[in-house]
Design a protein around this motif. Structure first.
Motif, PDB file in Angstrom:
ATOM      1  N   VAL A  49      19.210 -46.145  10.236  1.00  0.00           N
ATOM      2  CA  VAL A  49      19.825 -47.467  10.334  1.00  0.00           C
ATOM      3  C   VAL A  49      21.297 -47.374  10.718  1.00  0.00           C
ATOM      4  O   VAL A  49      21.812 -48.158  11.512  1.00  0.00           O
ATOM      5  N   LYS A  50      21.995 -46.397  10.150  1.00  0.00           N
ATOM      6  CA  LYS A  50      23.436 -46.274  10.404  1.00  0.00           C
ATOM      7  C   LYS A  50      23.752 -45.513  11.676  1.00  0.00           C
ATOM      8  O   LYS A  50      24.882 -45.517  12.130  1.00  0.00           O
ATOM      9  N   ASN A  51      22.738 -44.764  12.157  1.00  0.00           N
ATOM     10  CA  ASN A  51      23.003 -43.869  13.275  1.00  0.00           C
ATOM     11  C   ASN A  51      23.894 -42.725  12.818  1.00  0.00           C
ATOM     12  O   ASN A  51      24.755 -42.258  13.566  1.00  0.00           O
ATOM     13  N   PRO A 136      25.820 -44.039   1.610  1.00  0.00           N
ATOM     14  CA  PRO A 136      27.082 -44.010   2.342  1.00  0.00           C
ATOM     15  C   PRO A 136      27.606 -45.442   2.433  1.00  0.00           C
ATOM     16  O   PRO A 136      26.986 -46.369   1.887  1.00  0.00           O
ATOM     17  N   SER A 137      28.701 -45.656   3.130  1.00  0.00           N
ATOM     18  CA  SER A 137      29.178 -47.028   3.324  1.00  0.00           C
ATOM     19  C   SER A 137      28.190 -47.774   4.241  1.00  0.00           C
ATOM     20  O   SER A 137      27.546 -47.164   5.097  1.00  0.00           O
ATOM     21  N   ALA A 138      28.106 -49.097   4.046  1.00  0.00           N
ATOM     22  CA  ALA A 138      27.057 -49.882   4.717  1.00  0.00           C
ATOM     23  C   ALA A 138      27.490 -50.376   6.099  1.00  0.00           C
ATOM     24  O   ALA A 138      27.349 -51.557   6.421  1.00  0.00           O
ATOM     25  N   ASN A 139      28.014 -49.453   6.903  1.00  0.00           N
ATOM     26  CA  ASN A 139      28.432 -49.809   8.269  1.00  0.00           C
ATOM     27  C   ASN A 139      27.710 -48.930   9.284  1.00  0.00           C
ATOM     28  O   ASN A 139      27.143 -47.891   8.932  1.00  0.00           O
ATOM     29  N   LEU A 140      27.770 -49.350  10.536  1.00  0.00           N
ATOM     30  CA  LEU A 140      27.206 -48.531  11.604  1.00  0.00           C
ATOM     31  C   LEU A 140      28.167 -47.408  11.958  1.00  0.00           C
ATOM     32  O   LEU A 140      29.382 -47.532  11.729  1.00  0.00           O
ATOM     33  N   LEU A 144      34.062 -49.977  10.940  1.00  0.00           N
ATOM     34  CA  LEU A 144      34.792 -49.996   9.670  1.00  0.00           C
ATOM     35  C   LEU A 144      33.832 -50.132   8.495  1.00  0.00           C
ATOM     36  O   LEU A 144      32.793 -50.769   8.595  1.00  0.00           O
ATOM     37  N   SER A 145      34.244 -49.541   7.353  1.00  0.00           N
ATOM     38  CA  SER A 145      33.459 -49.705   6.131  1.00  0.00           C
ATOM     39  C   SER A 145      33.586 -51.144   5.644  1.00  0.00           C
ATOM     40  O   SER A 145      34.689 -51.677   5.576  1.00  0.00           O
ATOM     41  N   PRO A 146      32.474 -51.795   5.302  1.00  0.00           N
ATOM     42  CA  PRO A 146      32.505 -53.205   4.914  1.00  0.00           C
ATOM     43  C   PRO A 146      32.983 -53.430   3.474  1.00  0.00           C
ATOM     44  O   PRO A 146      32.634 -52.668   2.579  1.00  0.00           O
ATOM     45  N   LEU A 173      39.142 -48.856  -0.313  1.00  0.00           N
ATOM     46  CA  LEU A 173      39.451 -47.501   0.146  1.00  0.00           C
ATOM     47  C   LEU A 173      38.329 -46.608  -0.381  1.00  0.00           C
ATOM     48  O   LEU A 173      37.828 -46.825  -1.482  1.00  0.00           O
ATOM     49  N   GLU A 174      37.942 -45.607   0.394  1.00  0.00           N
ATOM     50  CA  GLU A 174      36.855 -44.712  -0.027  1.00  0.00           C
ATOM     51  C   GLU A 174      37.233 -43.957  -1.309  1.00  0.00           C
ATOM     52  O   GLU A 174      38.394 -43.899  -1.690  1.00  0.00           O
ATOM     53  N   SER A 175      36.230 -43.310  -1.915  1.00  0.00           N
ATOM     54  CA  SER A 175      36.508 -42.524  -3.122  1.00  0.00           C
ATOM     55  C   SER A 175      37.248 -41.227  -2.749  1.00  0.00           C
ATOM     56  O   SER A 175      37.084 -40.700  -1.651  1.00  0.00           O
ATOM     57  N   ILE A 220      40.252 -45.791   9.541  1.00  0.00           N
ATOM     58  CA  ILE A 220      39.920 -44.804  10.576  1.00  0.00           C
ATOM     59  C   ILE A 220      38.575 -44.153  10.247  1.00  0.00           C
ATOM     60  O   ILE A 220      38.258 -43.070  10.682  1.00  0.00           O
ATOM     61  N   LYS A 221      37.782 -44.888   9.452  1.00  0.00           N
ATOM     62  CA  LYS A 221      36.504 -44.373   8.994  1.00  0.00           C
ATOM     63  C   LYS A 221      35.562 -44.166  10.189  1.00  0.00           C
ATOM     64  O   LYS A 221      35.459 -45.014  11.058  1.00  0.00           O
ATOM     65  N   ILE A 222      34.883 -43.033  10.203  1.00  0.00           N
ATOM     66  CA  ILE A 222      33.996 -42.755  11.330  1.00  0.00           C
ATOM     67  C   ILE A 222      32.536 -43.051  11.010  1.00  0.00           C
ATOM     68  O   ILE A 222      31.840 -43.678  11.782  1.00  0.00           O
TER      69      ILE A 222
HETATM   70 MG    MG Z   1      31.048 -44.034   5.214  1.00  0.00          MG
END
Ligand code: MG
Ligand code: AMP
Length: 223
Positions: A49-51, A136-140, A144-146, A173-175, A220-222
């Protein structure tokens, strides 16, 4: 599709997890895209789903401190001190993994990332599933992380079975990620928990082991 954080919806979300589906859920850092961490087929859907490249490991999310034993046998006192102090919170610990943790979660590594989010809805949801949630974060990929349920819907739409709406993520912000390996602590990613606080608890400086694939800011999340 987007469901409010009622008791009933939290229960429904946990049933989707138990039957191998995907649920986006709020945490204090960003929204996560979760599957039952012990169901490799369900976890594979996250990557699809996220690729997301399969070499990028997922973090296991637990609902109680005692559920640490679901993913690791680590009983190092300083690790337990970190858990006592910072779980629930924006700290991910990378620890030796138990055999039961599927390789797809850890991208074939012998270690597993584990975190307990400081968000009541997330905790209630995870506890209800009676497992650990790989997320993981729920973005493609590349986005950007939602930090809201609407952001998740815009990016993932129908590809996710259920989006649990818990409002805006507080930290955004991420952990912070810290690895414990062979008696030493390493910083893998800067994040929501300041490094100094961690160093105060372990009584030593963290060694830096930051890779380009784990950037320190959601802007700058990838992945
Ligand atoms: Mg992530
Ligand atoms: P996220 O992008 O927030 O889902 O966090 C996943 C990141 O956690 C990965 O990109 C890795 O940087 C890190 N991570 C998770 N598990 C491990 C592990 N077993 N070993 C090293 N890093 C890990």
């Amino acid at each position: 599709m987007i469901k409010l954080k009622t008791k009933n919806n939290i229960k429904k979300a946990s049933e989707i997890i138990k039957s191998g589906g995907l649920v986006a859920f709020p945490t204090e850092t960003v929204y996560g895209l979760g599957a039952n961490g012990f169901n490799p087929v369900a976890v594979a859907k996250i990557f699809e789903v996220k690729n997301r490249p399969s070499f990028n490991p997922l973090i296991m999310h637990i609902g109680r401190k005692t559920d640490l034993e679901k993913v690791t046998n680590c009983s190092e006192q300083k690790v337990l001190d970190l858990i006592e102090e910072f779980f629930p919170g924006p700290l991910t610990l990378v620890l030796p993994k138990k055999d039961e943790v599927p390789e797809i979660v850890t991208a074939g590594k012998s270690s597993v990332g584990v975190r307990m989010p400081a968000n009541e809805i997330a905790l209630e949801f995870i506890r209800e599933t009676e497992t650990a949630i790989a997320a993981p974060s729920a973005n493609l990929f590349g986005m950007l992380s939602p930090t809201t349920a609407e952001h998740v819907k815009k990016q993932l739409g129908d590809k996710v079975d259920f989006i649990l709406d818990g409002g805006k993520s507080d930290v955004g912000l991420e952990s912070t990620i810290v690895e414990f390996n062979n008696g030493e602590f390493f910083l893998l990613r800067y994040g929501g928990l300041p490094v100094e606080k961690i160093e105060n608890v372990i009584g030593s400086k963290l060694k830096l082991k930051i890779s380009e694939s784990s950037p320190n800011s959601p802007t700058i999340k990838i992945y």
